[in-house]
Design an enzyme around this catalytic site. Structure first.
Site, PDB file in Angstrom:
ATOM      1  N   TRP A   1       1.647   5.709  -7.114  1.00 52.62           N
ATOM      2  CA  TRP A   1       2.077   4.974  -5.854  1.00 52.62           C
ATOM      3  C   TRP A   1       2.949   5.877  -5.181  1.00 52.62           C
ATOM      4  CZ3 TRP A   1       7.030   3.703  -4.082  1.00 52.62           C
ATOM      5  CH2 TRP A   1       6.897   2.900  -2.524  1.00 52.62           C
TER       6      TRP A   1
ATOM      7  N   ASP B   1       2.501  -7.632   7.101  1.00 52.27           N
ATOM      8  CA  ASP B   1       2.975  -8.563   6.444  1.00 52.27           C
ATOM      9  C   ASP B   1       4.056  -9.420   6.914  1.00 52.27           C
ATOM     10  OD1 ASP B   1       3.169 -10.070   4.033  1.00 52.27           O
ATOM     11  OD2 ASP B   1       3.535  -8.439   2.636  1.00 52.27           O
TER      12      ASP B   1
ATOM     13  N   ARG C   1       3.986  -7.842  -8.141  1.00 46.89           N
ATOM     14  CA  ARG C   1       4.584  -8.300  -6.922  1.00 46.89           C
ATOM     15  C   ARG C   1       4.580  -9.784  -6.738  1.00 46.89           C
ATOM     16  NH1 ARG C   1       3.330  -6.570  -0.587  1.00 46.89           N
ATOM     17  NH2 ARG C   1       5.273  -5.725  -0.305  1.00 46.89           N
TER      18      ARG C   1
ATOM     19  N   LYS D   1      -5.782  -4.764   9.236  1.00 47.09           N
ATOM     20  CA  LYS D   1      -5.616  -4.122   8.142  1.00 47.09           C
ATOM     21  C   LYS D   1      -5.614  -4.864   6.879  1.00 47.09           C
ATOM     22  CE  LYS D   1      -1.363  -1.698   6.040  1.00 47.09           C
ATOM     23  NZ  LYS D   1      -0.014  -1.585   6.465  1.00 47.09           N
ATOM     24  N   TRP D   2      -6.553  -4.641   6.031  1.00 39.94           N
ATOM     25  CA  TRP D   2      -6.808  -5.357   4.833  1.00 39.94           C
ATOM     26  C   TRP D   2      -6.317  -4.689   3.610  1.00 39.94           C
ATOM     27  CZ3 TRP D   2     -11.594  -8.554   4.350  1.00 39.94           C
ATOM     28  CH2 TRP D   2     -11.995  -9.047   2.894  1.00 39.94           C
ATOM     29  N   ASP D   3      -5.160  -5.571   3.155  1.00 41.30           N
ATOM     30  CA  ASP D   3      -4.343  -4.829   2.030  1.00 41.30           C
ATOM     31  C   ASP D   3      -4.721  -5.379   0.901  1.00 41.30           C
ATOM     32  OD1 ASP D   3      -2.452  -3.512   0.786  1.00 41.30           O
ATOM     33  OD2 ASP D   3      -0.857  -4.162   2.345  1.00 41.30           O
TER      34      ASP D   3
ATOM     35  N   CYS E   1      -6.537  -0.694   2.710  1.00 44.17           N
ATOM     36  CA  CYS E   1      -5.266  -0.323   2.420  1.00 44.17           C
ATOM     37  C   CYS E   1      -5.061  -1.094   1.107  1.00 44.17           C
ATOM     38  CB  CYS E   1      -4.311  -0.785   3.470  1.00 44.17           C
ATOM     39  SG  CYS E   1      -2.555  -0.800   2.702  1.00 44.17           S
TER      40      CYS E   1
ATOM     41  N   ASP F   1       1.552   5.014   1.170  1.00 45.76           N
ATOM     42  CA  ASP F   1       2.813   4.241   1.763  1.00 45.76           C
ATOM     43  C   ASP F   1       4.059   5.262   1.838  1.00 45.76           C
ATOM     44  OD1 ASP F   1       1.929   1.568   1.757  1.00 45.76           O
ATOM     45  OD2 ASP F   1       2.850   0.975   0.079  1.00 45.76           O
TER      46      ASP F   1
END
Ligand code: GLA
Length: 736
Positions: free
Chosen positions: A194, A362, A438, A471-473, A521, A543
């Site tokens: 990450w 978000d 998360r 934005k498709w996370d 994303c 990120d």
């Protein structure tokens, strides 16, 4: 036509503008073998490269020692269990539990149109060769498919496996495999974590297996479905480079096996771990497509071939060739702490600076004020956004900005209305507490009812307001695998069915909203892959928005993927991930190498940075076309020299180019640096201008005269030392 078949001798030749790929069939019983992949050659018989004559154990003549033959023949699609003891491409199991398989050639066909599986390549000017193989004992048919276009140096392979008359389990079904001599090749892979994705690694190839994979249900931050097989002398400019990339967004496997006779087997496809596929009589399985590229112009040539294929024959979005709106995203500006007033304040200042779209990230839905709840509850939080979404979007539109929104459609928080209603929709093994990441679970979108629900809630939001970007996370990997709808002997289908579910959803989205700009994303760049590019023309790269960290991330990304696809934003300093402080100007030059946008609170950044934004916006409009549509050349690599980085984008007709130079570390008492340009027309003459960020215009750079392209490429130009660390310049090279 790119495909030539010598039917008598059973030789298949695929030609691209600069490369040839040849496979052929041995004497009976007809084993398909890999003959050649390299620079384009004429149609001459080179099947001696199969070395069957050298092998005393030709099966037709000497049945006694078949296995020795099987274990060294360069199979074009090696199957398990009948004497080839190297890594295989295909492993099947019968209901009785038998795993032996042997494929023999039975015929071929050619199609003059390209209509492969989605995601996959498309185009008018291509042909598809299908080589048909059979295992008569198993009633199994295997079609090796090869797609070639007459304008691209790439071979696209995939495999279709059909069971004629019984149930068969596929334990391994790779997309492509080919054998080649090892001329002292080295292996290039892209690895990281990450916020540090796709760093380039290179190492000698040794005996045994070496490769990379993902078992996370997504492509991953850790590895890429990419292999570079490069000669020892390969640089960005010269030497041999074979690139292999998979058009897929899930568990992949990519590796090289060096065998006992020092030759290589290169393989790529779905990761066999956690994979199995049940084929009932008459059913077929289609693998993802694998892209093969060969270049004599080193890694640079390899990258340009991938870029051309992906821009010309993979990306489908209506935004493909259009300038993307400069966006400002509120994630690093506000995180979860925003309301409509704050967003409108950002939008207002953004509009005044020439920014073209506000993306609300978000935190706008359910009761989501941190990352502990509400995924799945895709209704607007009206405590935060008073008056609702439409009012906000209209307000943003009234300021002259487009509006974009963030979703994480595949996820479900335990603390959500959706989970309280449908706890069984989360992927989990019955009787075992699934692991959180998360604080969220993954929805089982292999199930149609779940997909239909997701699509409905997404479209309800999109139909409700003028939303022009999504934005498709996807912020966690898959674990605790089980799907309630699959029988026991199909449970290992889940990971692949999941990926097909993502594709179906994104396909539906693009069909219903063809004008929508989609950016994929996954916790930054864990879904940066060619499968996603089929649906979204851009992907959030990482990120980590620090300009210096980005040099390495973007270099690795651009090794395979076009610059037009790299989501890159200017953010605030100290950088939120690494704490580094870099000049605002340099942050702009680095983001210009991608889609370009902002990720900061424009109402609060230092006044001198704020003042630079209109100039940067102008800079984007001046140069984005060169970046998005041009040929990419790597001039210097900070990841190698630890001092500076540089790349060029050259217009296809070579009438102009943009050179970016970033001096990462300042140095005392040293000469200026000489940089050799690349990709220009040797015979054209060029003038060089420097982009003056302060006055937002170009000024002549260096001696005021024109130079021939070959002079600029051989003698190079001088870049004077810049005062300080993290400094950059942009040079515009224009032909006369
Ligand atoms: C991921 C994305 C970020 C941001 C956050 C929001 O980490 O990569 O850009 O959207 O999720 O939670």
């Amino acid at each position: 036509m790119p495909i030539t078949v010598n039917a008598g001798q059973r030789i298949f030749k695929l030609d691209t503008p600069n490369t040839s790929y040849i496979c052929a069939v041995s004497d009976e019983p007809g084993y398909p073998g890999h003959v050649y992949y390299g620079p384009r050659i004429v149609d001459e018989d080179v099947t001696y490269l199969l070395r069957t004559a050298e092998n005393p154990y030709v099966p037709t003549q000497n049945k006694r020692d078949k296995l020795s033959f099987m274990d060294c023949y360069p199979f074009e699609y090696p199957a398990h269990g009948t004497g080839d003891f190297r890594e295989c491409a295909l492993k099947v199991r019968t209901e009785e539990g038998y795993t032996a398989c042997e494929l023999h050639y039975t015929g071929y066909s050619i199609e003059n149109s390209v209509s492969g599986p989605m995601p996959g390549v498309y185009g008018e000017n291509g042909q598809v060769l299908a080589i048909e193989l059979k295992d008569e004992c198993l009633g199994l048919k295997v079609l090796l498919k090869y797609t070639v276009f007459d304008d691209c140096d790439a071979i696209i392979r995939h495999t279709e496996i059909i069971s004629a008359d019984r149930t068969i389990y596929l334990e391994r079904a790779l997309s492509a495999s080919f054998d080649m001599d090892n001329d002292d090749y080295e292996l290039v892979t892209l690895n990281g974590t990450w916020a540090r994705e796709r760093h380039i690694e290179r190492k000698p190839i040794a005996h045994g297996f070496q490769g990379v994979y993902s078992g996370r249900g997504e492509t991953s931050h850790q590895h890429q479905p990419f292999l570079g097989i490069v000669s020892k002398d390969c640089t960005y400019v010269s030497g041999e480079a074979i690139g292999v990339n998979l058009i897929y967004s899930g568990n992949f496997y990519a590796g090289v096996y060096e065998g006992q006779f020092d030759n290589l087997r290169v393989m790529i496809g779905i990761n066999p771990e956690d994979f199995e596929w049940k084929l009932e009589a008459g059913e077929s399985f289609i693998t993802p497509q694998a892209v093969l590229v060969y270049s004599k112009e080193g890694l640079g040539g390899m990258s340009r071939a991938f870029h051309d294929l992906y821009r010309g024959h993979l990306i489908r979005s209506s935004w493909k060739d259009k300038p993307r709106p400069i966006l400002i995203n509120n994630w690093e500006a506000t995180y979860f702490d925003f309301n409509e007033e704050k967003l409108l304040a950002i939008a207002k200042e953004a509009a005044e600076s020439g920014i073209e779209m506000l993306v609300m990230d978000d935190g706008w839905f359910g009761r989501r004020n941190d990352d502990n709840s509400s995924l799945g509850d895709w209704f607007v939080n009206e405590d935060k956004l008073k008056g609702g979404l439409k009012k906000l979007v209209d307000g943003v539109n009234a300021l002259g900005l487009k509006f974009g929104i963030w979703f994480e459609p595949e996820m479900i928080s335990p603390d959500s209305d959706l989970y309280r209603t449908h706890p069984d929709w989360a992927i989990a093994v019955p009787g075992r507490t699934a692991g959180l990441a998360r604080n969220q679970y993954v929805l089982d979108i292999s199930r149609k009812e779940v997909r239909d629900h997701v699509f409905k809630v997404l479209s309800d939001i999109l139909d409700n307001a003028n939303i022009e970007y999504v934005k498709w996370d996807m912020n966690r990997p898959l674990s605790d695998l089980a799907s309630l709808e699959l029988p026991a002997d199909c449970q290992k289908e889940l990971s692949h069915r999941y990926v097909l579910g993502v594709y179906e959803l994104q396909g539906r989205l693009m069909e219903r909203y063809p004008g929508l700009l989609l950016e994929n994303c996954s916790g930054g760049g864990a879904r940066y892959d060619a499968g996603m590019l089929c649906y979204s023309p851009q992907i959030w790269c990482s990120d980590d928005t620090d300009a210096i960290e980005r040099l390495m991330i973007q270099e690795g990304t651009a090794l395979v993927y076009p610059l037009s696809t790299m989501g890159a934003h200017v953010s605030d300093c100290p950088n939120h991930t690494v704490g580094r402080v870099t000049p605002f100007e340099t942050r702009g030059y680095v983001a210009l190498a991608g889609t370009f946008g902002y990720e900061l609170d424009i109402t609060r950044i230092p006044a001198q940075d704020r003042a630079m934004i209109p100039g940067q916006v102008k800079m984007y409009h001046m140069y984005h076309e060169l970046v998005a549509a041009g040929d990419y050349y790597r001039i210097a690599s900070y990841s190698e020299n630890r001092l500076y980085d540089s790349w060029m984008c050259v217009k296809k007709d070579k009438s102009g180019a943009l050179l970016t130079f970033i001096q990462v570390m300042g140095r005392a008492n040293c000469h200026s640096r000489r940089i050799k340009l690349q990709g220009l027309d040797p015979e054209k003459t060029y003038r060089i201008y420097r982009f003056d960020m302060e006055n937002v215009r170009e000024k002549p750079y260096g001696p005021e005269k024109a130079y021939r392209g070959d002079t600029l490429m051989n003698a190079g130009i001088i870049i004077n030392n810049l005062w300080g660390d993290y400094k950059g310049i942009l040079l515009h090279v224009i032909s006369e």
